[in-house]
Design a protein around this motif. Structure first.
Motif, PDB file in Angstrom:
ATOM      1  N   VAL A 134      45.937  40.566  47.380  1.00 50.40           N
ATOM      2  CA  VAL A 134      45.262  41.030  48.591  1.00 50.40           C
ATOM      3  C   VAL A 134      44.222  39.989  48.988  1.00 50.40           C
ATOM      4  O   VAL A 134      43.709  39.256  48.156  1.00 50.40           O
ATOM      5  CB  VAL A 134      44.585  42.410  48.387  1.00 50.40           C
ATOM      6  N   GLY A 135      43.925  39.915  50.247  1.00 48.84           N
ATOM      7  CA  GLY A 135      42.937  38.946  50.728  1.00 48.84           C
ATOM      8  C   GLY A 135      43.438  37.529  50.600  1.00 48.84           C
ATOM      9  O   GLY A 135      44.530  37.194  51.059  1.00 48.84           O
ATOM     10  N   SER A 136      42.678  36.680  49.943  1.00 46.42           N
ATOM     11  CA  SER A 136      43.044  35.265  49.834  1.00 46.42           C
ATOM     12  C   SER A 136      44.269  35.037  48.956  1.00 46.42           C
ATOM     13  O   SER A 136      44.862  33.968  48.989  1.00 46.42           O
ATOM     14  CB  SER A 136      41.868  34.448  49.282  1.00 46.42           C
ATOM     15  N   THR A 137      44.667  36.034  48.168  1.00 41.36           N
ATOM     16  CA  THR A 137      45.845  35.892  47.319  1.00 41.36           C
ATOM     17  C   THR A 137      47.052  36.645  47.889  1.00 41.36           C
ATOM     18  O   THR A 137      48.043  36.846  47.182  1.00 41.36           O
ATOM     19  CB  THR A 137      45.563  36.393  45.896  1.00 41.36           C
ATOM     20  N   ASP A 142      39.376  42.342  42.430  1.00 38.47           N
ATOM     21  CA  ASP A 142      39.019  41.836  43.751  1.00 38.47           C
ATOM     22  C   ASP A 142      40.209  41.262  44.501  1.00 38.47           C
ATOM     23  O   ASP A 142      40.286  41.387  45.722  1.00 38.47           O
ATOM     24  CB  ASP A 142      37.955  40.737  43.630  1.00 38.47           C
ATOM     25  N   SER A 143      41.126  40.618  43.799  1.00 45.32           N
ATOM     26  CA  SER A 143      42.177  39.852  44.461  1.00 45.32           C
ATOM     27  C   SER A 143      43.573  40.432  44.305  1.00 45.32           C
ATOM     28  O   SER A 143      44.521  39.897  44.873  1.00 45.32           O
ATOM     29  CB  SER A 143      42.186  38.422  43.922  1.00 45.32           C
ATOM     30  N   PHE A 144      43.735  41.484  43.542  1.00 44.65           N
ATOM     31  CA  PHE A 144      45.058  42.048  43.301  1.00 44.65           C
ATOM     32  C   PHE A 144      45.003  43.564  43.231  1.00 44.65           C
ATOM     33  O   PHE A 144      43.986  44.140  42.855  1.00 44.65           O
ATOM     34  CB  PHE A 144      45.653  41.504  41.988  1.00 44.65           C
ATOM     35  N   ALA A 145      46.127  44.184  43.592  1.00 43.33           N
ATOM     36  CA  ALA A 145      46.323  45.623  43.425  1.00 43.33           C
ATOM     37  C   ALA A 145      47.451  45.797  42.414  1.00 43.33           C
ATOM     38  O   ALA A 145      48.503  45.169  42.539  1.00 43.33           O
ATOM     39  CB  ALA A 145      46.688  46.272  44.749  1.00 43.33           C
ATOM     40  N   TRP A 161      54.596  33.212  35.143  1.00 44.01           N
ATOM     41  CA  TRP A 161      53.773  33.407  36.332  1.00 44.01           C
ATOM     42  C   TRP A 161      53.438  32.053  36.930  1.00 44.01           C
ATOM     43  O   TRP A 161      52.858  31.194  36.272  1.00 44.01           O
ATOM     44  CB  TRP A 161      52.508  34.160  35.995  1.00 44.01           C
ATOM     45  N   VAL A 162      53.776  31.860  38.180  1.00 42.96           N
ATOM     46  CA  VAL A 162      53.495  30.613  38.890  1.00 42.96           C
ATOM     47  C   VAL A 162      52.026  30.625  39.301  1.00 42.96           C
ATOM     48  O   VAL A 162      51.586  31.533  39.999  1.00 42.96           O
ATOM     49  CB  VAL A 162      54.405  30.467  40.131  1.00 42.96           C
ATOM     50  N   THR A 163      51.291  29.609  38.876  1.00 43.19           N
ATOM     51  CA  THR A 163      49.875  29.511  39.225  1.00 43.19           C
ATOM     52  C   THR A 163      49.513  28.184  39.857  1.00 43.19           C
ATOM     53  O   THR A 163      48.364  27.936  40.157  1.00 43.19           O
ATOM     54  CB  THR A 163      48.990  29.724  37.972  1.00 43.19           C
ATOM     55  N   ARG A 164      50.467  27.294  40.053  1.00 44.38           N
ATOM     56  CA  ARG A 164      50.222  25.989  40.675  1.00 44.38           C
ATOM     57  C   ARG A 164      51.269  25.701  41.704  1.00 44.38           C
ATOM     58  O   ARG A 164      52.384  25.972  41.597  1.00 44.38           O
ATOM     59  CB  ARG A 164      50.239  24.874  39.631  1.00 44.38           C
ATOM     60  N   TYR A 196      42.524  25.275  45.258  1.00 42.93           N
ATOM     61  CA  TYR A 196      41.884  25.325  43.945  1.00 42.93           C
ATOM     62  C   TYR A 196      41.205  26.681  43.730  1.00 42.93           C
ATOM     63  O   TYR A 196      41.324  27.284  42.663  1.00 42.93           O
ATOM     64  CB  TYR A 196      40.876  24.182  43.847  1.00 42.93           C
ATOM     65  N   VAL A 197      40.502  27.158  44.734  1.00 40.19           N
ATOM     66  CA  VAL A 197      39.832  28.457  44.640  1.00 40.19           C
ATOM     67  C   VAL A 197      40.863  29.573  44.486  1.00 40.19           C
ATOM     68  O   VAL A 197      40.697  30.484  43.670  1.00 40.19           O
ATOM     69  CB  VAL A 197      38.935  28.688  45.873  1.00 40.19           C
ATOM     70  N   THR A 198      41.956  29.498  45.234  1.00 42.25           N
ATOM     71  CA  THR A 198      43.021  30.508  45.128  1.00 42.25           C
ATOM     72  C   THR A 198      43.608  30.525  43.725  1.00 42.25           C
ATOM     73  O   THR A 198      43.848  31.596  43.154  1.00 42.25           O
ATOM     74  CB  THR A 198      44.123  30.249  46.166  1.00 42.25           C
ATOM     75  N   ARG A 199      43.845  29.354  43.153  1.00 36.49           N
ATOM     76  CA  ARG A 199      44.374  29.289  41.782  1.00 36.49           C
ATOM     77  C   ARG A 199      43.430  29.976  40.800  1.00 36.49           C
ATOM     78  O   ARG A 199      43.857  30.599  39.835  1.00 36.49           O
ATOM     79  CB  ARG A 199      44.604  27.840  41.355  1.00 36.49           C
TER      80      ARG A 199
END
Length: 141
Positions: free
Chosen positions: A102-105, A80-83, A138-141, A35-38
């Motif tokens: 990057v990181g959790s994603t 924070d989560s993407f480049a 974009w796949v988000t689930r 859930y947090v990653t989504r």
């Protein structure tokens, strides 16, 4: 004789409680982390959408997506989560912007191009495999 009243839990009751809590944690923790990653995946979509709007405005003003051989706008770096990266093609008439997790994603890769074609290039293996829809969303689930 009077019966002694006991207070508290027996060892069996405490063990049953620990087992129930363990089962709930085994189910809840992975679901919560997913859930947090989504929630972090939204950052990629927002950044790519904003970047596309800025690139389109530049194209309307200059009839090209290129500036000195590179993408007209610098890619966002405050994420924070993407480049985000960008590549110009066909003599400045096309581009592809890519958001790499990057990181959790880590493992997520999303793209958008000059025609607003949104694709999911990759997802982590623990999320399953890409569906047919990944070619145009974009796949988000």
């Amino acid at each position: 004789m009077k019966k002694r009243e006991t207070a508290g839990f027996t060892l069996i009751e405490a063990m049953v409680l620990v087992a129930v809590l363990g089962i709930l944690a085994a189910i809840g923790v992975p679901n919560y982390s997913r859930y947090v990653t989504r929630g972090h995946l939204v950052e990629a979509g927002n950044a790519l959408g904003d970047y596309r709007a800025r690139m389109d405005q530049f194209y309307k003003d200059n009839s090209t997506y290129a500036k000195a051989g590179a993408c007209a706008h610098a890619t966002p770096t405050n994420l924070d989560s993407f480049a985000i990266s960008c590549v110009v093609a066909t003599g400045g008439q096309a581009y592809v912007a890519t958001a790499t997790g990057v990181g959790s994603t880590a493992g997520f890769v999303y793209t958008i191009n000059h025609a607003n074609a949104r694709t999911t290039a990759a997802i982590p293996s623990h999320w399953g495999s890409l569906t047919r829809d990944a070619r145009n969303t974009w796949v988000t689930r």
